[in-house]
Design a protein around this motif. Structure first.
Motif, PDB file in Angstrom:
ATOM      1  N   ARG A   1       0.825  -1.216   0.000  1.00  0.00           N
ATOM      2  CA  ARG A   1       0.000   0.000   0.000  1.00  0.00           C
ATOM      3  C   ARG A   1       0.863   1.272   0.000  1.00  0.00           C
ATOM      4  O   ARG A   1       0.592   2.214  -0.727  1.00  0.00           O
ATOM      5  CB  ARG A   1      -0.945  -0.002   1.185  1.00  0.00           C
ATOM      6  CG  ARG A   1      -2.098  -0.960   1.002  1.00  0.00           C
ATOM      7  CD  ARG A   1      -3.116  -0.846   2.136  1.00  0.00           C
ATOM      8  NE  ARG A   1      -4.193  -1.778   1.918  1.00  0.00           N
ATOM      9  CZ  ARG A   1      -4.167  -3.056   2.300  1.00  0.00           C
ATOM     10  NH1 ARG A   1      -3.118  -3.549   2.914  1.00  0.00           N
ATOM     11  NH2 ARG A   1      -5.191  -3.846   2.061  1.00  0.00           N
ATOM     12  N   LEU A   2       1.913   1.279   0.817  1.00  0.00           N
ATOM     13  CA  LEU A   2       2.776   2.460   0.877  1.00  0.00           C
ATOM     14  C   LEU A   2       3.503   2.699  -0.448  1.00  0.00           C
ATOM     15  O   LEU A   2       3.586   3.832  -0.925  1.00  0.00           O
ATOM     16  CB  LEU A   2       3.794   2.309   2.011  1.00  0.00           C
ATOM     17  CG  LEU A   2       3.244   2.433   3.419  1.00  0.00           C
ATOM     18  CD1 LEU A   2       4.307   2.040   4.443  1.00  0.00           C
ATOM     19  CD2 LEU A   2       2.746   3.842   3.680  1.00  0.00           C
ATOM     20  N   LEU A   3       4.019   1.637  -1.032  1.00  0.00           N
ATOM     21  CA  LEU A   3       4.732   1.786  -2.301  1.00  0.00           C
ATOM     22  C   LEU A   3       3.780   2.195  -3.420  1.00  0.00           C
ATOM     23  O   LEU A   3       4.132   3.000  -4.284  1.00  0.00           O
ATOM     24  CB  LEU A   3       5.461   0.495  -2.663  1.00  0.00           C
ATOM     25  CG  LEU A   3       6.644   0.154  -1.759  1.00  0.00           C
ATOM     26  CD1 LEU A   3       7.138  -1.255  -2.034  1.00  0.00           C
ATOM     27  CD2 LEU A   3       7.765   1.161  -1.906  1.00  0.00           C
ATOM     28  N   THR A   4       2.585   1.651  -3.387  1.00  0.00           N
ATOM     29  CA  THR A   4       1.588   2.006  -4.394  1.00  0.00           C
ATOM     30  C   THR A   4       1.199   3.469  -4.254  1.00  0.00           C
ATOM     31  O   THR A   4       1.164   4.210  -5.229  1.00  0.00           O
ATOM     32  CB  THR A   4       0.343   1.115  -4.253  1.00  0.00           C
ATOM     33  OG1 THR A   4       0.742  -0.244  -4.447  1.00  0.00           O
ATOM     34  CG2 THR A   4      -0.714   1.463  -5.271  1.00  0.00           C
ATOM     35  N   PHE A   5       0.960   3.900  -3.021  1.00  0.00           N
ATOM     36  CA  PHE A   5       0.592   5.293  -2.778  1.00  0.00           C
ATOM     37  C   PHE A   5       1.727   6.225  -3.201  1.00  0.00           C
ATOM     38  O   PHE A   5       1.507   7.251  -3.831  1.00  0.00           O
ATOM     39  CB  PHE A   5       0.256   5.502  -1.300  1.00  0.00           C
ATOM     40  CG  PHE A   5      -0.080   6.922  -0.957  1.00  0.00           C
ATOM     41  CD1 PHE A   5      -1.319   7.447  -1.292  1.00  0.00           C
ATOM     42  CD2 PHE A   5       0.842   7.731  -0.317  1.00  0.00           C
ATOM     43  CE1 PHE A   5      -1.637   8.761  -0.984  1.00  0.00           C
ATOM     44  CE2 PHE A   5       0.539   9.051  -0.005  1.00  0.00           C
ATOM     45  CZ  PHE A   5      -0.707   9.560  -0.349  1.00  0.00           C
TER      46      PHE A   5
END
Length: 74
Positions: free
Chosen positions: A51-55
């Motif tokens: 989620r963090l990398l995608t965001f």
């Protein structure tokens, strides 16, 4: 857009050199143990990291490649 300055680069390179100087004194077996522990911690937080990398990339989660579920490491 990069926001670092040449001074930031110098600080980062100096820190990396100090870290390498310490790391190279650690036995290969201990390095392997430490890296396996890092891998375990990454796997333990896999969903959060996705989620963090995608965001951070501003990429829709639905088209982000899934995290490798298994690998030879570990």
């Amino acid at each position: 857009m990069p926001r670092g300055t040449p001074a930031d680069v110098e600080v980062a390179v100096a820190a990396a050199q100090r870290a390498f100087d310490s790391w190279r004194k650690v036995s290969a077996a201990t390095q392997a143990e430490m890296l396996h522990e890092v891998a375990r911690k990454i796997r333990g937080h896999q969903e959060e990291l996705i989620r963090l990398l995608t965001f951070g990339r501003r990429t829709p989660l639905i088209i982000t490649p899934s995290w490798p579920a298994t690998s030879g490491a570990g």
